[in-house]
Enzyme design. Structure first.
Site, short mmCIF file in Angstrom:
data_model
loop_
_atom_site.label_atom_id
_atom_site.label_comp_id
_atom_site.label_asym_id
_atom_site.label_seq_id
_atom_site.Cartn_x
_atom_site.Cartn_y
_atom_site.Cartn_z
N ASN A 1 52.95 15.57 45.64
CA ASN A 1 52.71 15.84 44.23
C ASN A 1 51.72 14.90 43.56
O ASN A 1 51.40 15.05 42.39
CB ASN A 1 54.04 15.81 43.45
CG ASN A 1 55.03 16.81 44.00
OD1 ASN A 1 56.09 16.45 44.49
ND2 ASN A 1 54.66 18.08 43.97
N ARG B 1 57.86 11.85 36.00
CA ARG B 1 56.97 11.54 37.12
C ARG B 1 55.54 11.21 36.68
O ARG B 1 54.69 10.85 37.51
CB ARG B 1 56.96 12.72 38.12
CG ARG B 1 58.33 12.92 38.78
CD ARG B 1 58.25 13.80 40.00
NE ARG B 1 57.43 13.21 41.06
CZ ARG B 1 57.14 13.81 42.21
NH1 ARG B 1 57.60 15.02 42.44
NH2 ARG B 1 56.40 13.21 43.11
N ARG C 1 56.48 24.87 37.55
CA ARG C 1 56.01 23.53 37.17
C ARG C 1 54.52 23.48 36.83
O ARG C 1 54.14 22.95 35.80
CB ARG C 1 56.35 22.57 38.30
CG ARG C 1 57.85 22.42 38.53
CD ARG C 1 58.47 21.34 37.68
NE ARG C 1 58.20 20.05 38.22
CZ ARG C 1 59.03 19.34 38.98
NH1 ARG C 1 60.22 19.81 39.27
NH2 ARG C 1 58.70 18.18 39.45
N HIS D 1 58.07 24.67 43.59
CA HIS D 1 56.71 24.34 44.04
C HIS D 1 56.36 25.32 45.16
O HIS D 1 57.23 25.69 45.95
CB HIS D 1 56.65 22.92 44.62
CG HIS D 1 56.58 21.84 43.59
ND1 HIS D 1 57.16 20.60 43.78
CD2 HIS D 1 55.98 21.78 42.38
CE1 HIS D 1 56.93 19.84 42.72
NE2 HIS D 1 56.22 20.54 41.85
N CYS E 1 56.93 17.93 51.19
CA CYS E 1 56.90 17.18 49.93
C CYS E 1 56.62 15.70 50.16
O CYS E 1 56.07 15.02 49.30
CB CYS E 1 58.26 17.27 49.23
SG CYS E 1 58.76 18.93 48.86
N ASN F 1 11.04 63.94 20.78
CA ASN F 1 9.97 64.88 21.12
C ASN F 1 9.73 65.88 19.99
O ASN F 1 8.60 66.14 19.59
CB ASN F 1 10.40 65.61 22.40
CG ASN F 1 9.30 66.41 23.03
OD1 ASN F 1 8.26 65.86 23.39
ND2 ASN F 1 9.51 67.71 23.19
N ASP G 1 20.39 62.19 4.66
CA ASP G 1 20.80 63.34 5.46
C ASP G 1 21.54 64.31 4.55
O ASP G 1 22.20 63.90 3.61
CB ASP G 1 21.71 62.89 6.62
CG ASP G 1 21.65 63.85 7.80
OD1 ASP G 1 21.17 63.42 8.88
OD2 ASP G 1 22.06 65.03 7.65
#
Ligand code: ARG
Length: 711
Positions: free
Chosen positions: A68, A87, A138, A167, A263, A530, A662
């Site tokens: 990790n 972590r 995660r 994971h 891991c 045209n 128009d």
């Protein structure tokens, strides 16, 4: 020899719960047994790889799960951004280690969570290497886009739906032979299909719950050896058939923290094949958009609902900001970042949010509120824009690139926005998708794009009838007078008036008046088809328009041949200009254009007779020609041609005055409804209108009429 990074479990223990395996296990792991198991693993690794060590940090019980710490590919190291605060302090240590070991450290920003190799497995398939990346528990999906862009590799996003397999490396083992071992129930349906598309049936080993729950898929692959905590007899047999040696080593103490063999290691020597051209790496299909919510978000349950819609549909939603109203009656504000694996799915998620969240109570929902840069995508092929390219409007637009707002040039409707970088400078312009080249950078999505839509009409307290600028009941005289004034002003300051005219101009007797405007310098370019030129020339040669005598208003005998004869004569001459030169065209709109050097463009269509040699039958060329003649126009006069007028409307940026005449109010309204205040609609007979206009333009006298029918 390939290198593997490990971190001794000196400080290992289950001290908190951040995955389901840790539940009930706080304090339950034996430090002593963990060390023995880890030593045994490292001994196995030592025979197969060079083992590198990172110093464990005190107070970081999960740091031994080296996978990790980051992700390494080709000498580059992407440090992790943990989704769990416990972590987060590990990151600085892994980054420092990588720098000292000589890796080029590549950051992908810390907004989206990325938990290193735990959610990023390099799959060196013989056919094409890909990076398999997990999200949904995660890591955030957004980090996949960053990985693809920074590492320039193809990323396959796989969504994890079982929190026990949080994971990717807990349920997915890509093998160098192109095969894969995985636990299908850990993935959503789309991801399972993706895996099937990457590996044919004979290359897929789908394990059952027994293997998965014993961390059989948390395996280290080194050459021909697969190392794991467990493998069923069946799994071993299948791997043996592919000539993999399976080495089992117990890692039960680490499983109490939710990890095992894979891991505990980080692979350091993963490489792109030598012949792999990173320039060919496909652009990431992942798209993100910011969504702002305002309302009673908690009471109405809309915040949870919004996040749920995104997640359950296979996207990933991040709550970036939340501000609760101080009092019960005050609204809360939230900002979400919504990502999806591709533009189509993002669109669906946003639509559902608009419908199911935007509609609840007094909730307002805005998409594309990003302060951030516009999302840029690459044109996948010549003439094709990325799926979610931003469609331009007629309004002044800025796009945010590299933190700066850049004004879009060549503003027009229904184009893509092309971004070009030259050195440090960035420019942006509207470009039609068909004109894009493969790899061109194009603005995608709605974020980082700002359009100056016209302000709401000034509020008046008074109620007014016929305030619409296209009402047929307003006095035409008044409108003509205003227009004449503008045209006189434009001519005086050498401005550009572009006339777009249909053949009705000639049928209704407006030809000589328009010819006069050309002669008097009120027309800087003429756009038509045209028929406009054919009938104008027919009037010159025969006094008729489609065989009808313009003086008497009745058909003449044999008149039906006139327009074809006319075309034929001009074709014989080679061009309208040549016909003027030859002397047989000596009056009319086209004649005056040639005489006064007023450029014209005649765009062809399926119903054209002839056509005249000047008519451009390649419509792409005709569109380009129109655009060229319209550039820099101050006033565009649209005279009874729905087809050409709307074509011109699409190419014209807001800010250019449009006057549309128009007899059919629908056409006039259609143009006035571009929403720009600059357009005026005049509902009337165009022949009468031109007569009035020519008179108003100061000449007073009736212009010379075309010759009478020559029958
Ligand atoms: N307790 C650790 C966590 O939840 C275990 C990490 C396992 N690592 C892995 N690559 N799956 O973060």
């Amino acid at each position: 020899m390939t290198r593997v990074l490990v971190c001794a479990p000196t400080h290992f223990g289950v001290e908190y719960v951040i995955n389901p395996w840790m539940t009930g296990n706080i304090g339950a792991a034996s430090a002593h047994r963990a060390r023995q198991q880890w030593d045994a693993l490292v001994a196995i690794l030592g025979d197969l790889a060079e083992v590198a060590w990172i110093e464990p940090g005190p107070g970081l019980p999960d740091m031994c799960f080296a996978a990790n710490g980051g992700f390494a590919l080709d000498g580059r190291f992407v440090p992790a951004t943990f989704s769990v605060s416990q972590r987060a302090p590990e990151v600085a240590r892994y980054r420092e280690w990588a720098e000292a070991a000589g890796f080029e450290v590549v950051d992908i920003g810390d907004e989206a969570a990325f938990e290193g190799e735990g959610d990023a497995l390099w799959w060196p398939r013989p056919s094409e290497p890909v990076l398999c990346a997990g999200y949904g528990v995660r890591s955030d999906l957004e980090c996949h886009r960053a990985l693809a862009e920074r590492l320039r590799v193809a990323v396959v996003s796989l969504r994890l739906v079982d929190r026990r397999f949080y994971h990717l490396d807990t349920c997915f083992v890509p093998l160098p032979n192109g095969g894969v071992v995985y636990y299908p129930p850990a993935f959503d349906q789309r991801s399972r299909r993706l895996v099937q598309s990457l590996a044919p049936k004979e290359l897929r080993i789908e394990v059952g719950a027994e293997d998965a729950e014993a961390f059989a898929c948390n395996a280290i692959v080194l050459g021909n050896t697969v190392i794991a905590n467990h493998a069923s007899t069946e799994l071993r047999r299948r791997l043996a058939a592919w000539e993999y040696d399976v080495v089992i080593t117990p890692l039960t103490e680490f499983m109490k923290a939710g990890g095992a063999a894979k891991c505990l290691t980080l692979l350091l020597d993963q490489h792109l094949p030598p012949d792999f051209d990173q320039r060919d790496a496909p652009p990431s299909p992942i798209r993100s958009e910011r969504v702002a919510l305002e309302g009673h978000l908690l009471d109405d349950g809309v915040l949870a609902r919004g996040i749920d819609i995104g997640d359950s549909a296979g996207g990933s939603v991040r709550l970036e900001r939340f501000h609760a109203g101080a009092r019960r009656d005050q609204p809360s504000h939230a900002r979400l970042s919504v990502s999806a694996p591709d533009a189509g799915l993002l669109g669906k998620i946003l639509d559902r949010m608009r419908a199911e969240v935007g509609g609840v109570g007094r909730t307002t929902l805005r998409v594309g509120v990003a302060r951030d840069d516009a999302t840029l995508g690459a044109a996948p092929r010549d003439g094709v824009a990325p799926e979610d390219f931003c469609c331009s409007t007629i309004y002044p637009t800025d796009v945010r690139v590299d933190g700066r707002w850049v004004r879009v040039a060549n503003q027009r409707m229904d184009a893509a926005i092309l971004v070009e970088r030259r050195g440090d400078s960035v420019s942006a312009r509207c470009a039609l998708p068909r004109d894009l080249r493969r790899g061109d950078t194009v603005v995608c999505g709605e974020g980082g794009v700002r359009t100056q839509a016209p302000g709401a009409r000034p509020a008046t307290d008074e109620f007014a009838f016929m305030s619409s600028s296209a009402s047929s009941e307003r006095r035409v005289e008044g409108q003509v007078e205003e227009l004449a004034l503008e045209m006189r002003r434009a001519r005086a300051r050498h401005g550009r008036i572009v006339v777009v005219a249909g053949p009705v101009v000639v049928h209704t007797g407006g030809g000589p008046h328009l010819a006069r405007l050309v002669r008097d310098g009120y027309v800087q370019a003429l756009l038509g088809g045209n028929a406009l030129a054919v009938h104008d020339l027919e009037t010159c040669l025969y006094g008729t328009s489609l065989g009808v005598d313009l003086q008497r208003g009745a058909g003449v005998r044999g008149g039906h041949r006139h327009h074809l004869r006319t075309i034929n004569r001009v074709r014989a001459a080679g061009s309208i200009a040549a016909a003027v030169e030859a002397g047989f065209v000596d009056t009319g709109i086209m004649y005056e254009c040639v005489r006064a050097n007023v450029p014209f463009s005649l765009a062809g269509s399926i119903r054209d007779d002839g056509p005249l040699p000047d008519t451009e039958m390649d419509l792409l060329k005709a569109q380009a020609d129109y655009a060229r003649l319209l550039a820099g126009a101050d006033l565009v006069l649209m005279l009874s041609t729905m087809l050409h007028a709307i074509g011109v409307g699409n190419m014209t940026p807001a800010g250019v005055r449009l006057a549309c005449v128009d007899i059919n109010p629908a056409v006039v309204t259609k143009l006035a409804d571009r929403g720009s205040v600059e357009s005026t609609g005049i509902v009337t007979d165009v022949g009468l209108f031109l007569k009035l206009l020519a008179m108003r333009l100061g000449e007073g006298a009736e212009p010379a009429a075309g010759r009478t029918a020559a029958n």
